[in-house]
Design an enzyme around this catalytic site. Structure first.
Site, PDB file in Angstrom:
ATOM      1  CE  LYS A   1     -39.216 -13.227  -0.368  1.00 24.94           C
ATOM      2  NZ  LYS A   1     -40.439 -13.689   0.584  1.00 24.94           N
TER       3      LYS A   1
ATOM      4  CE  LYS B   1     -44.308 -16.133 -10.408  1.00 22.66           C
ATOM      5  NZ  LYS B   1     -44.766 -16.812  -9.167  1.00 22.66           N
TER       6      LYS B   1
ATOM      7  CB  THR C   1     -36.201 -15.839  -3.329  1.00 25.49           C
ATOM      8  OG1 THR C   1     -35.499 -15.971  -4.577  1.00 25.49           O
ATOM      9  CG2 THR C   1     -36.067 -14.116  -3.221  1.00 25.49           C
ATOM     10  CG  ASP C   2     -32.208 -18.358  -6.030  1.00 34.96           C
ATOM     11  OD1 ASP C   2     -33.219 -17.585  -6.236  1.00 34.96           O
ATOM     12  OD2 ASP C   2     -31.716 -19.349  -6.829  1.00 34.96           O
ATOM     13  CD  GLU C   3     -35.549 -14.117  -8.629  1.00 35.46           C
ATOM     14  OE1 GLU C   3     -35.838 -12.894  -8.588  1.00 35.46           O
ATOM     15  OE2 GLU C   3     -36.100 -14.959  -9.349  1.00 35.46           O
TER      16      GLU C   3
ATOM     17  CB  ALA D   1     -34.996  -4.640  -3.959  1.00 33.18           C
TER      18      ALA D   1
ATOM     19  CG  ASP E   1     -53.575 -16.561   0.692  1.00 33.78           C
ATOM     20  OD1 ASP E   1     -52.582 -17.409   0.379  1.00 33.78           O
ATOM     21  OD2 ASP E   1     -53.890 -15.641  -0.052  1.00 33.78           O
TER      22      ASP E   1
ATOM     23  CE1 TYR F   1     -40.322 -12.177  -4.802  1.00 27.99           C
ATOM     24  CE2 TYR F   1     -38.548 -12.899  -6.353  1.00 27.99           C
ATOM     25  CZ  TYR F   1     -39.587 -13.112  -4.999  1.00 27.99           C
ATOM     26  OH  TYR F   1     -39.496 -14.399  -4.619  1.00 27.99           O
TER      27      TYR F   1
ATOM     28  CG  ASP G   1     -53.825  -7.222   2.475  1.00 24.22           C
ATOM     29  OD1 ASP G   1     -52.521  -7.265   2.769  1.00 24.22           O
ATOM     30  OD2 ASP G   1     -54.484  -6.813   1.417  1.00 24.22           O
TER      31      ASP G   1
ATOM     32  CG  ASN H   1     -36.066 -20.123 -10.593  1.00 27.96           C
ATOM     33  OD1 ASN H   1     -35.192 -19.841  -9.932  1.00 27.96           O
ATOM     34  ND2 ASN H   1     -37.090 -19.741 -11.232  1.00 27.96           N
TER      35      ASN H   1
END
Ligand code: NAD
Ligand code: DAU
Length: 350
Positions: free
Chosen positions: A160, A195, A131-133, A158, A34, A156, A60, A185
């Protein structure tokens, strides 16, 4: 599987995944990589940091040479990739950071795995957490399935979506064993208070306005973060190569209804009169390009791998509130310093 690299393990979901793997699989060596951005916090892992099967590496994922050298030194059996810039509002303010980490960083990891795992792709696994987005937004009806076309709207989502495409391309082109899951979520402990749910808890606690974007009519499908970590565990161990699973709670809430429920819980926990916290609700300017509704069809995961969410939302939300009220120091630490300038910039003209 022996040595597993988990990226983004100091963040919200990553810390729950690391904890689960370290505690459930004492024979595995878990390496948590991380960069410790504003969202990464080693205090999230205080309870497991001294375990023999756990190690932390500060790195990184945009640093390709460092990532490549790490893969040369360590003979990883698998990667579970969660490291990302994850907040939609920040992506609207600064899309480039999202391209760098979510797209380039993912490609750097894929390249390092491709180089160092040559000849043994069938024994290695690259698990990408998404993600579902990526599926875009739903109207009043319907749900996202694994075959829904990608239609991301925010920088974001786009980024992912792009990372998902690269992961699939490395499976299809090079024959690497890649797996992807797309989750709705999450909520629970250690969620960074930029959030909606932790931000609202923090503001209600401090008697500050609770910002609700637009009319509060957008719908999200909320899942207990430990159920997500358990789904990742199941998919990681049991899915076929190249497969994709949707993960979701079958738990849709309009933002404004969720905030009212949260206010009721906070009134009870803080000993306030009924209706007191709801007075803090403040409608503010809507998010640009705000997706109306997300809803995940996770029946493939339920049928094939026997996974179901474990917790009802009311119970999970009450547990979450308890965690934040009992962990004031954690909350104060993450909301001091840079958080204040982010908050001011994000909400000052709303
Ligand atoms: P988070 O923002 O809480 O944590 C992200 C972590 O990644 C942090 O520890 C951060 O330090 C680290 N990181 C960021 N940039 C890095 C870089 N360049 N190099 C190395 N580490 C870096 O995010 P989260 O909410 O825990 O999300 C984790 C993953 O799950 C993300 O990939 C996200 O897209 C996905 N996801 C999140 C949700 C959700 O509801 N939060 C739902 C579905 C999928
Ligand atoms: O669907 C999965 C995604 O869920 C993850 O991929 C993202 O990493 C994660 O951040 C989350 O994205 P959202 O944009 O849905 O989450 P957020 O908590 O930012 O917002 C939830 C809803 O609440 C959304 O409709 C916007 C609204 N909102 C948010 C904030 C921060 C408000 O009304 N007010 C706020 O202050």
């Amino acid at each position: 599987m022996k040595k597993i690299l988990i990226t983004g393990g100091a963040g919200f979901i990553g810390s729950h995944v690391v904890r689960r793997f370290v505690n459930t699989y004492p024979d595995y060596e878990i390496v948590n990589l991380d960069a410790l951005t504003y969202a990464g916090n080693l205090a999230n892992l205080g309870d497991i940091q001294d375990k023999d099967n756990y190690r932390f590496v500060k790195m990184d994922i945009t640093d390709a040479p460092a990532i490549s050298e790490l893969f040369e030194q360590e003979d990883f059996d698998a990667v579970i990739h969660l490291a990302a810039e994850s907040h939609v509002d920040r992506s609207i303010a600064d899309p480039t950071a999202f391209v760098m980490t979510n797209v380039i960083g993912t490609v750097n990891l894929l390249n390092a795995a491709r180089e160092n795992w040559k000849g043994s792709y069938d024994k290695k696994r690259f698990y990408h957490v998404s993600t579902d987005e990526v599926y875009g937004a739903l109207g009043e009806e319907g749900m996202f399935t694994e075959t829904t076309s990608y239609d991301p709207h925010s920088p974001y989502s786009a980024s992912k979506a792009s990372s998902d495409h690269f992961v699939r391309a490395y499976h299809d082109t090079y024959g690497m064993d890649c797996v992807i899951s797309n989750c709705s979520n999450n909520y629970g402990s250690h969620h960074f208070p930029e959030k909606l749910i932790p931000l609202a808890i923090n503001n209600i606690k401090n008697n500050k306005p609770v910002p609700v974007y637009g009319k509060g009519e957008n719908v999200r499908d909320w899942l207990w973060v430990e159920d997500h970590a358990r789904a990742i565990d199941v998919i990681f161990h049991q899915s076929k190569t190249g497969d994709t699973y949707n993960i979701g709670g079958h738990n849709e809430w309009k933002n404004i209804d969720l905030i009212h429920l949260l206010c009721e819980i906070m009134d009870q926990k803080l000993g306030r009169a009924a209706g007191e916290s709801a007075k803090l609700i403040t409608y503010v300017t809507d998010r640009a390009g705000h997706d109306l509704r997300y809803a995940i069809d996770s029946s493939k995961l339920q049928k094939q791998l026997d996974w179901v969410p474990s917790l009802q939302f009311e119970e999970g939300l009450a547990k979450t509130v308890d965690w934040y009220l009992q962990n004031e120091e954690w909350l104060n630490n993450v909301t001091s310093g840079n958080y204040q300038s982010y908050y001011q910039k994000q909400y000052e003209n709303k």
